[in-house]
Design a protein around this motif. Structure first.
Motif, PDB file in Angstrom:
ATOM      1  N   LEU A 108       9.028 -10.316   5.519  1.00 22.64           N
ATOM      2  CA  LEU A 108       9.199 -11.736   5.832  1.00 22.64           C
ATOM      3  C   LEU A 108      10.364 -11.964   6.789  1.00 22.64           C
ATOM      4  O   LEU A 108      10.294 -12.840   7.663  1.00 22.64           O
ATOM      5  N   ARG A 109      11.408 -11.148   6.640  1.00 22.07           N
ATOM      6  CA  ARG A 109      12.526 -11.268   7.588  1.00 22.07           C
ATOM      7  C   ARG A 109      12.084 -10.918   9.002  1.00 22.07           C
ATOM      8  O   ARG A 109      12.444 -11.578   9.969  1.00 22.07           O
ATOM      9  N   GLU A 168       0.857  -1.193   0.000  1.00 23.25           N
ATOM     10  CA  GLU A 168       0.000   0.000   0.000  1.00 23.25           C
ATOM     11  C   GLU A 168       0.879   1.224   0.000  1.00 23.25           C
ATOM     12  O   GLU A 168       1.702   1.402   0.916  1.00 23.25           O
ATOM     13  N   LYS A 169       0.726   2.069  -0.975  1.00 22.51           N
ATOM     14  CA  LYS A 169       1.465   3.338  -1.042  1.00 22.51           C
ATOM     15  C   LYS A 169       2.965   3.110  -0.842  1.00 22.51           C
ATOM     16  O   LYS A 169       3.608   3.776  -0.016  1.00 22.51           O
ATOM     17  N   ALA A 170       3.493   2.176  -1.587  1.00 17.29           N
ATOM     18  CA  ALA A 170       4.934   1.891  -1.572  1.00 17.29           C
ATOM     19  C   ALA A 170       5.443   1.385  -0.227  1.00 17.29           C
ATOM     20  O   ALA A 170       6.646   1.383   0.019  1.00 17.29           O
ATOM     21  N   ALA A 171       4.530   0.987   0.639  1.00 15.57           N
ATOM     22  CA  ALA A 171       4.932   0.354   1.903  1.00 15.57           C
ATOM     23  C   ALA A 171       4.364  -1.061   1.909  1.00 15.57           C
ATOM     24  O   ALA A 171       3.374  -1.354   1.224  1.00 15.57           O
ATOM     25  N   PHE A 172       4.996  -1.921   2.686  1.00 18.00           N
ATOM     26  CA  PHE A 172       4.628  -3.335   2.655  1.00 18.00           C
ATOM     27  C   PHE A 172       4.216  -3.807   4.055  1.00 18.00           C
ATOM     28  O   PHE A 172       4.823  -3.405   5.050  1.00 18.00           O
ATOM     29  N   HIS A 173       3.190  -4.641   4.068  1.00 19.92           N
ATOM     30  CA  HIS A 173       2.615  -5.062   5.350  1.00 19.92           C
ATOM     31  C   HIS A 173       2.441  -6.580   5.394  1.00 19.92           C
ATOM     32  O   HIS A 173       2.243  -7.226   4.360  1.00 19.92           O
ATOM     33  N   ASP A 174       2.469  -7.087   6.631  1.00 20.23           N
ATOM     34  CA  ASP A 174       2.278  -8.517   6.862  1.00 20.23           C
ATOM     35  C   ASP A 174       0.785  -8.770   7.087  1.00 20.23           C
ATOM     36  O   ASP A 174       0.207  -8.239   8.042  1.00 20.23           O
ATOM     37  N   VAL A 224       1.705  -4.098  13.205  1.00 21.10           N
ATOM     38  CA  VAL A 224       2.926  -3.985  14.008  1.00 21.10           C
ATOM     39  C   VAL A 224       3.937  -2.994  13.435  1.00 21.10           C
ATOM     40  O   VAL A 224       4.861  -2.591  14.138  1.00 21.10           O
ATOM     41  N   GLU A 225       3.767  -2.630  12.194  1.00 19.55           N
ATOM     42  CA  GLU A 225       4.673  -1.640  11.612  1.00 19.55           C
ATOM     43  C   GLU A 225       3.781  -0.572  10.967  1.00 19.55           C
ATOM     44  O   GLU A 225       3.458  -0.668   9.778  1.00 19.55           O
ATOM     45  N   PRO A 226       3.368   0.431  11.755  1.00 23.15           N
ATOM     46  CA  PRO A 226       2.332   1.364  11.277  1.00 23.15           C
ATOM     47  C   PRO A 226       2.665   2.020   9.940  1.00 23.15           C
ATOM     48  O   PRO A 226       1.765   2.249   9.120  1.00 23.15           O
ATOM     49  N   ASP A 227       3.931   2.310   9.701  1.00 21.76           N
ATOM     50  CA  ASP A 227       4.300   2.930   8.431  1.00 21.76           C
ATOM     51  C   ASP A 227       4.688   1.907   7.377  1.00 21.76           C
ATOM     52  O   ASP A 227       5.113   2.279   6.270  1.00 21.76           O
ATOM     53  N   GLY A 228       4.600   0.664   7.713  1.00 21.71           N
ATOM     54  CA  GLY A 228       4.920  -0.391   6.765  1.00 21.71           C
ATOM     55  C   GLY A 228       6.409  -0.672   6.680  1.00 21.71           C
ATOM     56  O   GLY A 228       7.247   0.094   7.162  1.00 21.71           O
ATOM     57  N   PHE A 229       6.721  -1.798   6.087  1.00 24.02           N
ATOM     58  CA  PHE A 229       8.117  -2.170   5.848  1.00 24.02           C
ATOM     59  C   PHE A 229       8.523  -1.623   4.481  1.00 24.02           C
ATOM     60  O   PHE A 229       7.681  -1.324   3.628  1.00 24.02           O
ATOM     61  N   SER A 230       9.834  -1.535   4.281  1.00 25.36           N
ATOM     62  CA  SER A 230      10.292  -0.919   3.030  1.00 25.36           C
ATOM     63  C   SER A 230      10.360  -1.899   1.865  1.00 25.36           C
ATOM     64  O   SER A 230      10.501  -1.482   0.721  1.00 25.36           O
ATOM     65  N   SER A 231      10.269  -3.180   2.140  1.00 28.06           N
ATOM     66  CA  SER A 231      10.290  -4.160   1.044  1.00 28.06           C
ATOM     67  C   SER A 231       9.585  -5.434   1.494  1.00 28.06           C
ATOM     68  O   SER A 231       9.478  -5.699   2.699  1.00 28.06           O
TER      69      SER A 231
END
Lengths: 191, 356
Positions: free
Chosen positions: B144-145, B120-126, B132-139
């Motif tokens: 997964l890591r 979503e919007k260039a951010a990645f979510h589980d 758990v990562e409100p702004d999302g992960f970068s990839s």
């Protein structure tokens, strides 16, 4: 690195950037810590330093140290404990620790100092303990140290450490539960 | 004439145990099956109510075991927002027994977690811990890591723990028919996109909850045969139900199922106990006094009340009142910001404000 009383009077030397502990075992452990962190001197420390030097207030409060200042009832008067002579005496007693914190402040390190367990052994005067702790806390705070104060969470109405946070069969130290709270507080502060 | 009721203690009778005492003086609501030593590692997981337990354990000198510590530099609020130090690992809220079983199966290598990542919007979510990562992960790899770190923490926590405290929250669960997994919340509410073909609501039955919990505990005991479990049911009502029932009726249904299964498991297994958080908050004597005005969020006094019973019973003696836990400033009116499902209230119809 040693017991609390080892870090009250002068215990280290400095060449301006690094320190050398006078006790061989302390120096060995110090170098081991630096090696683990892959830095060569205290000045290179990139992580916060958690240090309790000078905070063994029960040693400062050893009864015999203050006998000369007791009144006829055997009490060290409040007026004395709040006065400048008491503060001067405490500062002199913990001068080694204060010198260490002055050094870390000059290096710009982030230093945190958990207050000790609020336990006063029989050899020490409780009123002097609390008054000395206040003086020491103010002195190291003035040197840029962040005090980690858990008193609201670990003490009873008398200001003494609750049994849940005391090492049993011991009159001075906190237990693992106290250590866990210290770690939790350090985590709260972003460590 | 003697009969089984003749020799029962006062706690066995409604009048003497419930109706007559001051509600705050009611005691003996829990008789622990087993003691928990002060330094015995206790792992906590579950619905949002469970997030109060870890800090309460620490405050009472017990050993709350946090297997996934935050990276340095985060403030307490940032740690909480990112799912650290709320439970013993960074799974986020685990509302259902099915999700607990799933996390444990993944952590112990009994099942493979899906590799899907939501963008979503260039951010990645589980999809399985979308908050758990409100702004999302970068990839996607980062997602997964990070999940692998959490799975390792779950594994460590279960291996090291003496006691697992699990708070059951819901029976309504959204399943992903594509991956065969149970999701923590409905896609599209916080993250992801809802697909009515793929995402299906299941109302877990008592039998299903019992099976999932039994399987979860069996898996955990595979790596830690001595593991003991304290089950409890969150007194926090459902924010919303997708069953078509009235929210009050759906809440009663869900909580009744969870309460019944937790009690049944505790009756069946010496290593499982039931702690009555649910009764201590929702019981008749308390007249909803421990809820905030929204009748959903349990107040700090309510949490302290629950934990007081927990520790008093565990110690087998009376103790002074515990201070209320530190409060977290809500980000929205009256809701617990860390309850993921509280976001569902956003979708509820609201009264139209009167014209100027």
């Amino acid at each position: 690195m040693g017991s609390g009383r080892d870090f009250l009077g002068p215990f280290f030397d400095t060449d301006g950037t690094d320190v050398t502990f006078r006790a061989a075992e302390g120096q060995r452990l110090y170098r081991e810590f630096l090696d683990t962190l892959d830095v060569t001197a205290l000045a290179g420390l990139a992580v916060p330093l958690v240090c309790t030097f000078g905070l063994s207030a029960h040693t400062v409060a050893t009864r015999q140290n203050w006998d000369i200042h007791r009144d006829r009832s055997g009490t060290v008067p409040d007026r004395f404990l709040r006065g400048p002579l008491f503060a001067d005496l405490v500062r002199a007693t913990v001068q080694g620790a204060l010198a260490f914190y002055e050094h870390t402040a000059a290096l710009g390190l982030r230093v945190l100092a958990p207050l000790p367990p609020q336990r006063v052994p029989g050899m020490s005067d409780p009123r002097v303990f609390f008054a000395a702790q206040d003086v020491i806390g103010a002195e190291i705070t003035a040197r840029g140290v962040e005090i980690v104060d858990l008193r609201a969470r670990v003490t009873d109405a008398e200001g003494l450490q609750r049994p849940a946070f005391c090492l049993p069969d011991d009159t001075i130290h906190g237990n693992l539960a106290f250590g866990r709270l210290v770690v939790a507080e350090l985590l709260d502060r972003g460590l | 004439m003697q009969h089984p009721y003749s020799s029962l203690p006062a706690r066995s009778f409604w009048r003497t145990a419930v109706a007559e005492p001051d509600p705050l003086d009611i005691t003996d609501l829990w008789t622990p099956k087993f003691g928990i030593d002060q330094d015995a590692p206790v792992v906590t997981a579950g619905s949002c109510f469970a997030a109060h337990i870890g800090s309460a354990l620490l405050a009472q000198g017990m050993h709350w075991y946090d297997a996934e510590l935050p990276p340095p530099g985060l403030t307490r609020a940032e740690q909480t927002a990112r799912g650290y130090r709320r439970f013993s690992f960074r799974t986020g809220n685990i509302y259902t027994a099915a999700a607990l079983r799933q996390w444990i199966a993944w952590a112990l290598g009994k099942e493979e977690p899906p590799q899907e990542v939501w963008e979503e919007k260039a951010a990645f979510h589980d999809p399985h811990r979308p908050t758990v990562e409100p702004d999302g992960f970068s990839s996607p790899d980062d997602v997964l890591r990070s999940r692998e770190v959490t799975l390792a923490a779950v594994r460590t926590a279960l291996t090291e723990a003496d006691v697992l405290v699990f708070t059951l929250g819901l029976t309504e669960a959204w399943h992903d028919t594509h991956t065969g997994t149970v999701l923590p919340m409905c896609p599209g509410t916080v993250r992801g996109t809802f697909d009515p073909v793929r995402h299906v609501l299941h109302q877990h039955t008592a039998a299903r909850v019992h099976r999932d919990l039994s399987d979860a505990l069996a898996l955990a005991r595979g790596v830690n045969p001595g593991l003991r479990t304290v089950l409890t049911v969150s007194p926090v009502p459902l924010t919303a139900t997708a069953t078509g029932r009235h929210a009050l009726v759906a809440t009663t249904h869900s909580k009744s199922v969870l309460r019944a299964v937790a009690g049944q498991l505790a009756d069946e297994d010496d290593r499982v106990d039931y702690f009555p958080s649910y009764e201590i908050i929702t019981g008749f004597p308390y007249r909803a006094a421990f809820y905030e005005p929204n009748l959903r969020t349990v107040s700090p006094d309510g949490v302290a009340h629950v934990m007081r019973h927990f520790f008093h019973s565990l110690r087998g003696r009376s103790a002074p009142a515990l201070p209320a836990p530190r409060t977290i400033t809500p980000v929205t009116g009256g809701e617990d910001p860390w309850c993921d499902d509280a976001v569902l209230d956003y979708y509820s119809p609201r009264p139209v404000p009167p014209a100027g």
